[in-house]
Structure formats: structure tokens, C-alpha cells
Design a protein around this motif. Sequence first.
Motif, PDB file in Angstrom:
ATOM      1  N   VAL A   1      -9.460   7.870   6.531  1.00  0.00           N
ATOM      2  CA  VAL A   1     -10.381   8.830   5.923  1.00  0.00           C
ATOM      3  C   VAL A   1     -11.833   8.371   6.055  1.00  0.00           C
ATOM      4  CG1 VAL A   1     -11.023  10.017   3.795  1.00  0.00           C
ATOM      5  CG2 VAL A   1      -8.610   9.556   4.288  1.00  0.00           C
ATOM      6  N   GLY A   2     -12.091   7.112   5.709  1.00  0.00           N
ATOM      7  CA  GLY A   2     -13.460   6.636   5.696  1.00  0.00           C
ATOM      8  C   GLY A   2     -13.729   5.419   6.546  1.00  0.00           C
ATOM      9  N   TYR A   3     -12.887   4.389   6.426  1.00  0.00           N
ATOM     10  CA  TYR A   3     -13.188   3.114   7.075  1.00  0.00           C
ATOM     11  C   TYR A   3     -13.145   3.186   8.597  1.00  0.00           C
ATOM     12  CZ  TYR A   3     -12.816  -1.756   8.511  1.00  0.00           C
ATOM     13  OH  TYR A   3     -13.017  -2.956   9.141  1.00  0.00           O
ATOM     14  N   LEU A   4     -12.053   3.688   9.142  1.00  0.00           N
ATOM     15  CA  LEU A   4     -11.932   3.749  10.597  1.00  0.00           C
ATOM     16  C   LEU A   4     -12.988   4.653  11.237  1.00  0.00           C
ATOM     17  CD1 LEU A   4      -8.038   3.708  11.061  1.00  0.00           C
ATOM     18  CD2 LEU A   4      -9.665   1.933  11.721  1.00  0.00           C
ATOM     19  N   PRO A   5     -13.242   5.857  10.690  1.00  0.00           N
ATOM     20  CA  PRO A   5     -14.339   6.660  11.269  1.00  0.00           C
ATOM     21  C   PRO A   5     -15.701   5.968  11.170  1.00  0.00           C
ATOM     22  CG  PRO A   5     -12.924   8.035   9.922  1.00  0.00           C
ATOM     23  CD  PRO A   5     -12.499   6.621   9.676  1.00  0.00           C
ATOM     24  N   THR A   6     -15.920   5.216  10.081  1.00  0.00           N
ATOM     25  CA  THR A   6     -17.205   4.537   9.912  1.00  0.00           C
ATOM     26  C   THR A   6     -17.431   3.498  10.999  1.00  0.00           C
ATOM     27  OG1 THR A   6     -17.243   4.879   7.504  1.00  0.00           O
ATOM     28  CG2 THR A   6     -18.570   3.081   8.375  1.00  0.00           C
ATOM     29  N   ILE A   7     -16.437   2.624  11.206  1.00  0.00           N
ATOM     30  CA  ILE A   7     -16.631   1.573  12.214  1.00  0.00           C
ATOM     31  C   ILE A   7     -16.632   2.170  13.628  1.00  0.00           C
ATOM     32  CG2 ILE A   7     -15.693  -0.230  10.746  1.00  0.00           C
ATOM     33  CD1 ILE A   7     -13.081  -0.073  12.294  1.00  0.00           C
ATOM     34  N   ALA A   8     -15.936   3.279  13.827  1.00  0.00           N
ATOM     35  CA  ALA A   8     -15.943   3.919  15.144  1.00  0.00           C
ATOM     36  C   ALA A   8     -17.308   4.541  15.431  1.00  0.00           C
ATOM     37  CB  ALA A   8     -14.847   4.973  15.225  1.00  0.00           C
ATOM     38  N   LEU A   9     -17.899   5.209  14.416  1.00  0.00           N
ATOM     39  CA  LEU A   9     -19.211   5.827  14.600  1.00  0.00           C
ATOM     40  C   LEU A   9     -20.298   4.772  14.801  1.00  0.00           C
ATOM     41  CD1 LEU A   9     -19.061   8.676  11.928  1.00  0.00           C
ATOM     42  CD2 LEU A   9     -19.123   8.972  14.406  1.00  0.00           C
ATOM     43  N   LEU A  10     -20.132   3.614  14.148  1.00  0.00           N
ATOM     44  CA  LEU A  10     -21.135   2.564  14.249  1.00  0.00           C
ATOM     45  C   LEU A  10     -20.875   1.620  15.416  1.00  0.00           C
ATOM     46  CD1 LEU A  10     -21.565   1.672  10.450  1.00  0.00           C
ATOM     47  CD2 LEU A  10     -23.005   3.145  11.869  1.00  0.00           C
ATOM     48  N   GLY A  11     -19.750   1.818  16.118  1.00  0.00           N
ATOM     49  CA  GLY A  11     -19.443   0.981  17.262  1.00  0.00           C
ATOM     50  C   GLY A  11     -19.050  -0.430  16.902  1.00  0.00           C
ATOM     51  N   ARG A  12     -18.390  -0.614  15.757  1.00  0.00           N
ATOM     52  CA  ARG A  12     -17.993  -1.945  15.323  1.00  0.00           C
ATOM     53  C   ARG A  12     -16.482  -2.123  15.510  1.00  0.00           C
ATOM     54  NH1 ARG A  12     -21.505  -2.354   9.659  1.00  0.00           N
ATOM     55  NH2 ARG A  12     -23.526  -1.900  10.647  1.00  0.00           N
ATOM     56  N   PRO A  13     -16.022  -3.353  15.748  1.00  0.00           N
ATOM     57  CA  PRO A  13     -14.588  -3.587  15.912  1.00  0.00           C
ATOM     58  C   PRO A  13     -13.880  -3.541  14.564  1.00  0.00           C
ATOM     59  CG  PRO A  13     -15.766  -5.663  16.005  1.00  0.00           C
ATOM     60  CD  PRO A  13     -16.812  -4.595  15.938  1.00  0.00           C
TER      61      PRO A  13
ATOM     62  N   PRO B   1     -10.399  -4.668  12.015  1.00  0.00           N
ATOM     63  CA  PRO B   1      -9.587  -5.855  11.742  1.00  0.00           C
ATOM     64  C   PRO B   1      -8.290  -5.809  12.544  1.00  0.00           C
ATOM     65  CG  PRO B   1      -9.330  -4.272   9.982  1.00  0.00           C
ATOM     66  CD  PRO B   1     -10.366  -3.707  10.916  1.00  0.00           C
ATOM     67  N   PRO B   2      -7.503  -6.869  12.539  1.00  0.00           N
ATOM     68  CA  PRO B   2      -6.197  -6.851  13.218  1.00  0.00           C
ATOM     69  C   PRO B   2      -5.344  -5.682  12.736  1.00  0.00           C
ATOM     70  CG  PRO B   2      -6.762  -9.081  12.571  1.00  0.00           C
ATOM     71  CD  PRO B   2      -7.807  -8.196  11.963  1.00  0.00           C
ATOM     72  N   TRP B   3      -4.680  -5.023  13.668  1.00  0.00           N
ATOM     73  CA  TRP B   3      -3.789  -3.877  13.452  1.00  0.00           C
ATOM     74  C   TRP B   3      -4.543  -2.569  13.222  1.00  0.00           C
ATOM     75  CZ3 TRP B   3      -0.843  -6.895   9.140  1.00  0.00           C
ATOM     76  CH2 TRP B   3      -0.196  -7.990   9.714  1.00  0.00           C
ATOM     77  N   LEU B   4      -5.849  -2.635  12.997  1.00  0.00           N
ATOM     78  CA  LEU B   4      -6.617  -1.409  12.747  1.00  0.00           C
ATOM     79  C   LEU B   4      -7.875  -1.384  13.609  1.00  0.00           C
ATOM     80  CD1 LEU B   4      -6.383  -1.024   8.848  1.00  0.00           C
ATOM     81  CD2 LEU B   4      -5.307   0.435  10.564  1.00  0.00           C
ATOM     82  N   PRO B   5      -7.731  -1.251  14.928  1.00  0.00           N
ATOM     83  CA  PRO B   5      -8.909  -1.164  15.797  1.00  0.00           C
ATOM     84  C   PRO B   5      -9.650   0.142  15.565  1.00  0.00           C
ATOM     85  CG  PRO B   5      -6.906  -0.716  17.029  1.00  0.00           C
ATOM     86  CD  PRO B   5      -6.467  -1.176  15.670  1.00  0.00           C
ATOM     87  N   ALA B   6     -10.924   0.158  15.926  1.00  0.00           N
ATOM     88  CA  ALA B   6     -11.782   1.318  15.658  1.00  0.00           C
ATOM     89  C   ALA B   6     -11.288   2.584  16.343  1.00  0.00           C
ATOM     90  CB  ALA B   6     -13.216   1.008  16.079  1.00  0.00           C
ATOM     91  N   TRP B   7     -10.667   2.452  17.525  1.00  0.00           N
ATOM     92  CA  TRP B   7     -10.250   3.653  18.255  1.00  0.00           C
ATOM     93  C   TRP B   7      -9.165   4.440  17.525  1.00  0.00           C
ATOM     94  CZ3 TRP B   7      -5.135   3.807  19.370  1.00  0.00           C
ATOM     95  CH2 TRP B   7      -4.450   2.591  19.500  1.00  0.00           C
ATOM     96  N   LEU B   8      -8.522   3.807  16.543  1.00  0.00           N
ATOM     97  CA  LEU B   8      -7.503   4.521  15.763  1.00  0.00           C
ATOM     98  C   LEU B   8      -8.100   5.677  14.951  1.00  0.00           C
ATOM     99  CD1 LEU B   8      -4.958   1.924  14.284  1.00  0.00           C
ATOM    100  CD2 LEU B   8      -4.488   3.833  15.825  1.00  0.00           C
TER     101      LEU B   8
END
Length: 276
Positions: free
Chosen positions: A224-236, A238-245
Motif C-alpha cells: 500500500v505505502g512502503y513498496l510504492p514509496t521506495i519504487a517512486l524514489l528509486g530506492r532498493p 529489504p530482503p524478500w521485498l524488492p522495490a519492483w514488487l
Amino acid sequence: MVDRNVPVAHGHWFTPYRAVLRSRMRSQQAYPLSFAADMLSSLLVGAVEFAEVWVIYRNVHVLGGIDSTAMLLLFGLANLAFALAQVLVGHTDTLPTYIRMGTLDAFHLRPQPLLLQLITSDISLRRLARAAVAGTVLVAGLVCNHIAWTATRLALLGLSLAGGTAIFAGLFVCAAGLQFFLIDGAELTNSFTYGGSFAAQQPTAVFGAPLRLLFGFAVPVSFVGYLPTIALLGRPGPPWLPAWLAWATPGAALWIWILALTCWHVGVRHYQGGGG
């Protein structure tokens, strides 16, 4: 004999639900002072939630790879999705009251799907104030963070908001289905709905492996929030949860709705009446 000169009202399958929703909205606005007080209380709830997160980041500066500026984006995405889901289906948590009062038995007599009747039986306009707070924070996050906007990132933002709202809506429906068995187990189900909202506002990287798996895949509020945030900011991630997810948010929403509809149908089959 039918007079063909008299206009005939034509409707569609959603016409009765729309009529109920309109009556609910009018009734809430019938007493302006009370309605304003409800809106203000909801606004304060959203503001206090943001203040809690803001205080943490003002003291920690960076938490799980998220700083105070990125936190605006994380909080805005997570809280706006939750607030919209609350407006749409949040009142399903009143199901135990409907069961005790026998109102649910009346729903069974109508030739419409039971779940759709429950979802459209009410709407809480005051929760729009909480959504307004989240939307304001989200706009601030989009402005303050240096995001290289492209058509792909715009699509990801829209996909994340729609998918996040669907995820929380599914959690509310899942909680309602469990109420057929628990009756007064709102505290247990709230741990997944409101507790899920709190978890969605946190960077998943700070959780240990068990909680990361729980909030990443079993109750996928990280989408909902974390993965879209790091994907929009171009950040990697944590293990098992890469930004592209973040692009898999529709899949996470589909998983929750499969679980929610299963819980609902099993609960409806288990229900045997209000006993009145």
C-alpha cells in the motif's frame, strides 16, 4: 391500458443501492452542527496520526531507509488508501449490530447480493475529512521529494492508490466475514484492519523476518505505502521485498479479495438467523 405519453422511470441494477446511499448522506447532513462536529473529529484523528509519525521522524531522522521527507509520501499513500476504503466499506464493521438487531435477516429477504447490500447500507461522510488530511500529506510528499516523473511513475502512483484502497477494502470485508463466527470479536478483526493501517505507515525494512513476511505477503499492507514509496524514489527494498514488487499491488489486492470473499461466503453459510 398503459398511456405511452407518460414517461416511465428507467433504472439499472445499482438504482436501489444509490437511493439508499443518497438517503444516508442526506440524513447525515440534516443536522449541520452535528455533521460539522463529526467532520472535525475525523479531521483531528487524521492530524493526530500524522503528528505521531512526524514526531518519530523528527527525532530519528532516518528509519528503515526512510527519512522525514520520504515519510510524507509513505504516510500519504498508506493513510489515503485506508481512509478511502473506510468511506467505501468501513461500516461493514457494524455487522455484529445488524446480526443482534435482526437487520441482517431483512437483507436476506431482498433479491440483491447480501454483501453488496451491506456495503451500500451506509456511508460515513465524516471520514472524508481524514482522507483530506492524508491527501494533503501525499501532495506535500510528492512536491517535497525529488521524483523524476515519467508516464511509468505516474501509472505506478495511480496503480498504488487504487490497489491500496482495494487491499484495505478487502481486509474490511474479510473482517466482516469473520464476525459471523466471532460476533463480538471486533477487537480481533481490528488488529488486521486498523492494525494493518498502522503497519502500512511504517517502513517494512524495520520489521524482523516474521513480520516482514506477515505484512509483505499474508496481510500485504507493504504494497500500500512502503513498496510504492521506495519504487517512486528509486530506492532498493529489504530482503524478500524488492522495490519492483510495487507493480504487483493488483496481485496482492486480488489475493486479499479471494480471502475476503471466501471468509464471507463461509460466514454466510454458517449464519442461521438473529434468533429474534
